[in-house]
Scaffold this motif. Structure first.
Motif, PDB file in Angstrom:
ATOM      1  N   ASP A 223       0.824  -1.254  -0.204  1.00  0.00           N
ATOM      2  CA  ASP A 223       0.076  -0.219   0.077  1.00  0.00           C
ATOM      3  C   ASP A 223       0.854   1.352  -0.018  1.00  0.00           C
ATOM      4  O   ASP A 223       0.530   2.335  -0.081  1.00  0.00           O
ATOM      5  N   VAL A 224       2.184   1.104  -0.169  1.00  0.00           N
ATOM      6  CA  VAL A 224       3.000   2.083  -0.262  1.00  0.00           C
ATOM      7  C   VAL A 224       3.547   2.261  -1.688  1.00  0.00           C
ATOM      8  O   VAL A 224       3.765   1.420  -2.384  1.00  0.00           O
ATOM      9  N   ASP A 225       3.423   3.714  -2.156  1.00  0.00           N
ATOM     10  CA  ASP A 225       4.193   4.090  -3.622  1.00  0.00           C
ATOM     11  C   ASP A 225       5.511   4.023  -3.312  1.00  0.00           C
ATOM     12  O   ASP A 225       6.140   5.072  -3.062  1.00  0.00           O
ATOM     13  N   ALA A 226       6.088   2.865  -3.579  1.00  0.00           N
ATOM     14  CA  ALA A 226       7.750   2.839  -3.304  1.00  0.00           C
ATOM     15  C   ALA A 226       8.661   3.746  -4.416  1.00  0.00           C
ATOM     16  O   ALA A 226       9.520   4.360  -3.837  1.00  0.00           O
ATOM     17  N   GLY A 227       8.062   3.905  -5.517  1.00  0.00           N
ATOM     18  CA  GLY A 227       8.934   4.999  -6.274  1.00  0.00           C
ATOM     19  C   GLY A 227       8.794   6.238  -5.511  1.00  0.00           C
ATOM     20  O   GLY A 227       9.600   7.069  -5.636  1.00  0.00           O
TER      21      GLY A 227
ATOM     22  N   LEU B 130      11.106   6.501  -2.743  1.00  0.00           N
ATOM     23  CA  LEU B 130      12.465   6.756  -3.208  1.00  0.00           C
ATOM     24  C   LEU B 130      12.908   8.179  -3.525  1.00  0.00           C
ATOM     25  O   LEU B 130      13.848   8.545  -3.619  1.00  0.00           O
ATOM     26  N   ASP B 131      11.793   8.714  -4.266  1.00  0.00           N
ATOM     27  CA  ASP B 131      11.935  10.155  -4.871  1.00  0.00           C
ATOM     28  C   ASP B 131      12.282  11.065  -3.629  1.00  0.00           C
ATOM     29  O   ASP B 131      13.310  11.849  -3.746  1.00  0.00           O
ATOM     30  N   GLN B 132      11.294  10.747  -2.608  1.00  0.00           N
ATOM     31  CA  GLN B 132      11.687  11.708  -1.465  1.00  0.00           C
ATOM     32  C   GLN B 132      12.889  11.717  -1.076  1.00  0.00           C
ATOM     33  O   GLN B 132      13.545  12.473  -0.280  1.00  0.00           O
ATOM     34  N   TYR B 133      13.322  10.448  -0.595  1.00  0.00           N
ATOM     35  CA  TYR B 133      14.807  10.058  -0.324  1.00  0.00           C
ATOM     36  C   TYR B 133      15.713  10.680  -1.050  1.00  0.00           C
ATOM     37  O   TYR B 133      16.563  11.236  -0.523  1.00  0.00           O
ATOM     38  N   ILE B 134      15.612  10.665  -2.226  1.00  0.00           N
ATOM     39  CA  ILE B 134      16.686  11.182  -3.179  1.00  0.00           C
ATOM     40  C   ILE B 134      16.739  12.632  -3.181  1.00  0.00           C
ATOM     41  O   ILE B 134      17.808  13.451  -3.332  1.00  0.00           O
TER      42      ILE B 134
ATOM     43  N   LEU C 151      10.191  -2.925  -4.289  1.00  0.00           N
ATOM     44  CA  LEU C 151      10.443  -2.007  -5.286  1.00  0.00           C
ATOM     45  C   LEU C 151      10.313  -2.828  -6.693  1.00  0.00           C
ATOM     46  O   LEU C 151       9.481  -2.313  -7.580  1.00  0.00           O
ATOM     47  N   ASP C 152      10.935  -4.006  -6.803  1.00  0.00           N
ATOM     48  CA  ASP C 152      10.750  -4.813  -8.171  1.00  0.00           C
ATOM     49  C   ASP C 152       9.545  -5.217  -8.273  1.00  0.00           C
ATOM     50  O   ASP C 152       8.984  -4.941  -9.568  1.00  0.00           O
ATOM     51  N   ALA C 153       8.780  -5.229  -7.246  1.00  0.00           N
ATOM     52  CA  ALA C 153       7.367  -6.173  -7.450  1.00  0.00           C
ATOM     53  C   ALA C 153       6.366  -4.796  -8.224  1.00  0.00           C
ATOM     54  O   ALA C 153       5.514  -4.959  -8.746  1.00  0.00           O
ATOM     55  N   GLN C 154       6.771  -3.704  -7.584  1.00  0.00           N
ATOM     56  CA  GLN C 154       5.822  -2.474  -8.062  1.00  0.00           C
ATOM     57  C   GLN C 154       6.338  -1.910  -9.597  1.00  0.00           C
ATOM     58  O   GLN C 154       6.042  -0.898  -9.943  1.00  0.00           O
ATOM     59  N   GLY C 155       7.493  -2.436  -9.950  1.00  0.00           N
ATOM     60  CA  GLY C 155       8.130  -2.127 -11.423  1.00  0.00           C
ATOM     61  C   GLY C 155       8.755  -0.967 -11.207  1.00  0.00           C
ATOM     62  O   GLY C 155       9.390  -0.242 -12.154  1.00  0.00           O
ATOM     63  N   VAL C 156       9.748  -0.708  -9.956  1.00  0.00           N
ATOM     64  CA  VAL C 156      10.637   0.140  -9.716  1.00  0.00           C
ATOM     65  C   VAL C 156      11.789  -0.422  -9.901  1.00  0.00           C
ATOM     66  O   VAL C 156      12.092  -1.190  -8.823  1.00  0.00           O
ATOM     67  N   ASP C 157      12.666   0.006 -10.881  1.00  0.00           N
ATOM     68  CA  ASP C 157      14.172  -0.262 -11.132  1.00  0.00           C
ATOM     69  C   ASP C 157      14.834   0.815 -10.328  1.00  0.00           C
ATOM     70  O   ASP C 157      14.771   1.860 -10.888  1.00  0.00           O
ATOM     71  N   TYR C 158      15.652   0.210  -9.093  1.00  0.00           N
ATOM     72  CA  TYR C 158      16.292   1.251  -8.303  1.00  0.00           C
ATOM     73  C   TYR C 158      17.179   2.141  -8.874  1.00  0.00           C
ATOM     74  O   TYR C 158      16.956   3.841  -8.836  1.00  0.00           O
TER      75      TYR C 158
END
Length: 509
Positions: free
Chosen positions: A44-48, A51-55, A121-128
């Motif tokens: 239920d978290v938008d992983a991408g 990650l953007d917020q972290y960057i 990340l991968d399951a949500q289609g996000v390539d780190y």
């Protein structure tokens, strides 16, 4: 004795690297595990977005070039070239599932949390790395990928799932007498070089990046003992093949794709281990050289001027690498550097000729630093002018990388009645700055304080106070006594023998 040839007489100089210079400012290496260790990614978290917020924190800190580390002994993404951390992981499976076998009880929960976040990340289609590179471009930051060339984490437990199968095969170990580093890989084996070549190929094909860094400080021990100079020739040839790949990638992408290396802080030490970055620069194989300590402590006296002179005319840029840890002497307690110490290290490398400050392990999640301190400190590291406006500290530390068979003695601890130290303190203090010298002496405050001088100028005693099992003695330093850029001579004279365990010069504007 060091097996080294500082420069290569008669070696033809290559033309400077093509394309515009690298962005001026802070270089930042991002570890492949920090984000996933410190963020709980669920369905239920938008992983991408997380990650953007972290960057964004890293970008807000003034980073101009971000080095995205994607590997250690596995990759943090679903790779076709290597095993990934989360291969075979069952998110709803038990703690004793095959992907988690070999974990010690302590650390089991944290490791599972890390690989679960990588899997999510991968399951949500996000390539780190692709997501970070895209965010960097949105923020005007130059994205690189950094590959660790011989990581040895957890190599005292070969059952640990951190290891890919290749790293469990003793045929490829360098062996020798260096204990923890015996199970580093030996690049004398073509299979080892091929392993990393495949990862380089995949990285350049998969990611639209401005540069590729080969991180030989994880780890610099790439050949069996005694074979370093023979191995250097093999590594030179391998690096030529990688350079060809970056040039082909640049032509395909339509923009420069640079090549950088992280190497030990001294030229002769790097050469002693077969990592001849000066030769690579003169042959036109690299565009960026980052001399740095390994891990144990920040160095405040790296010879940037010597590197700058050796690289003159190559067009190669120079960055001084800063570690997050502070440890004044071997075997002493380690802690994270303070903001003032980080700025002291940055001031020293810039004043001595480095083009950039390069940070390693300065995580946005760094314990002990407030977000405001983190941002202010890193933002200042892009220029000496900004650093000089903030408090900074310069300290005597030691080298945690020495050359093969080198006889090295760390400056601290030092015992005697007449002791001398050398410490550069960067640019001259601004007018009105307050400068102090601090000595940490073994023992208690009943010992008479020694006298102290800097560059022949007496430093008046200010006070002494207990500091754990030692005593901290403070002196006032006339600001005009400090030398700009050059090392300062610090003399300590005591009536009876003392043991000095710490030496720091603090400059407050």
């Amino acid at each position: 004795m060091l097996a080294a040839t500082l420069l290569v007489p008669g070696l033809a100089m290559a033309a400077p690297a093509k394309g515009a210079p690298m962005p001026s400012g802070l270089l930042f290496n991002l570890d492949e595990t920090d984000f996933c260790y410190n963020h709980r990614l669920t369905a239920d978290v938008d992983a991408g977005a997380v990650l953007d917020q972290y960057i964004d924190i890293i970008c807000d800190a003034g980073t101009q070039v971000l080095f995205i580390n994607t590997n250690a002994r596995k990759t943090n993404y679903a790779s076709d070239a290597w095993e990934s951390y989360f291969d075979g992981y069952q998110p709803d499976g038990p703690d004793d599932q095959p992907a988690l076998q070999g974990l010690p009880e302590q650390g089991h929960e944290a490791y599972r949390h890390m690989i679960h976040s990588m899997w999510a990340l991968d399951a949500q289609g996000v390539d780190y790395a692709a997501r970070i590179a895209a965010r960097c471009r949105q923020r005007g930051v130059s994205p690189w990928v950094s590959l660790r060339m011989n990581d040895v984490h957890n190599n005292d437990n070969l059952a640990h799932p951190f290891h890919g199968e290749f790293w469990r095969d003793p045929r490829y170990f360098r062996g020798g007498s260096m204990g923890y580093f015996q199970r580093a890989l030996d690049y004398g084996h073509p299979e080892v070089r091929d392993l990393y070549y495949r990862l380089v190929v995949e990285t350049l094909q998969r990611y639209d990046i401005d540069g590729l860094e080969l991180d030989f400080m994880r780890e610099p021990y790439c050949f069996r003992e005694g074979a370093e100079q023979e191995g250097a020739k093999v590594l030179d040839e391998w690096l030529r093949s990688v350079r060809k790949l970056t040039e082909e990638t640049a032509a395909r992408r339509g923009h420069p794709v640079r090549l950088g290396v992280r190497v030990p802080s001294r030229i002769e030490v790097a050469q002693g281990w077969g990592l001849d970055a000066v030769k690579w620069a003169r042959e036109g194989l690299v565009d960026l050289v980052v001399p740095t300590p390994r891990w144990s402590t920040t160095e405040f006296a790296m010879p940037m001027a010597a590197w700058k002179q050796a690289l003159a005319g190559t067009g190669v840029e120079l960055a001084g690498g800063l570690e997050i840890l502070m440890r004044p002497m071997p075997g002493g307690p380690a802690r994270s550097v303070t903001s003032a110490e980080a700025l002291g290290g940055a001031a020293a490398v810039l004043a001595d000729g480095a083009d950039h400050v390069y940070l390693f392990n300065y995580f946005p999640t760094q314990a002990g630093w407030s977000r405001a301190d983190y941002l202010q400190t890193l933002q200042a590291m892009s220029s000496l002018e900004a650093i000089q406006k903030l408090p900074r500290c310069h300290a005597i530390t030691w080298r945690d990388i020495t050359g093969p068979q080198e006889a090295y003695r760390a400056p601290l601890p030092a015992t005697g009645t007449d002791l001398d130290f050398e410490l550069p303190t960067g640019p001259a203090p601004l007018p009105g700055a307050k400068v102090t010298l601090e000595l940490q002496l073994k023992g208690d405050a009943t010992t008479a304080a020694p006298t102290a001088e800097i560059n022949g100028t007496a430093c008046p005693f200010q006070g002494a106070k207990p500091n754990g099992k030692s005593v901290l003695v403070t002196y006032t330093v006339p600001a005009t006594a400090l030398r700009a850029v050059q090392a300062n001579s610090i003399s300590v004279t005591a009536a009876a023998s003392v043991t000095v365990e710490g030496v720091e010069v603090r400059i407050a504007p």
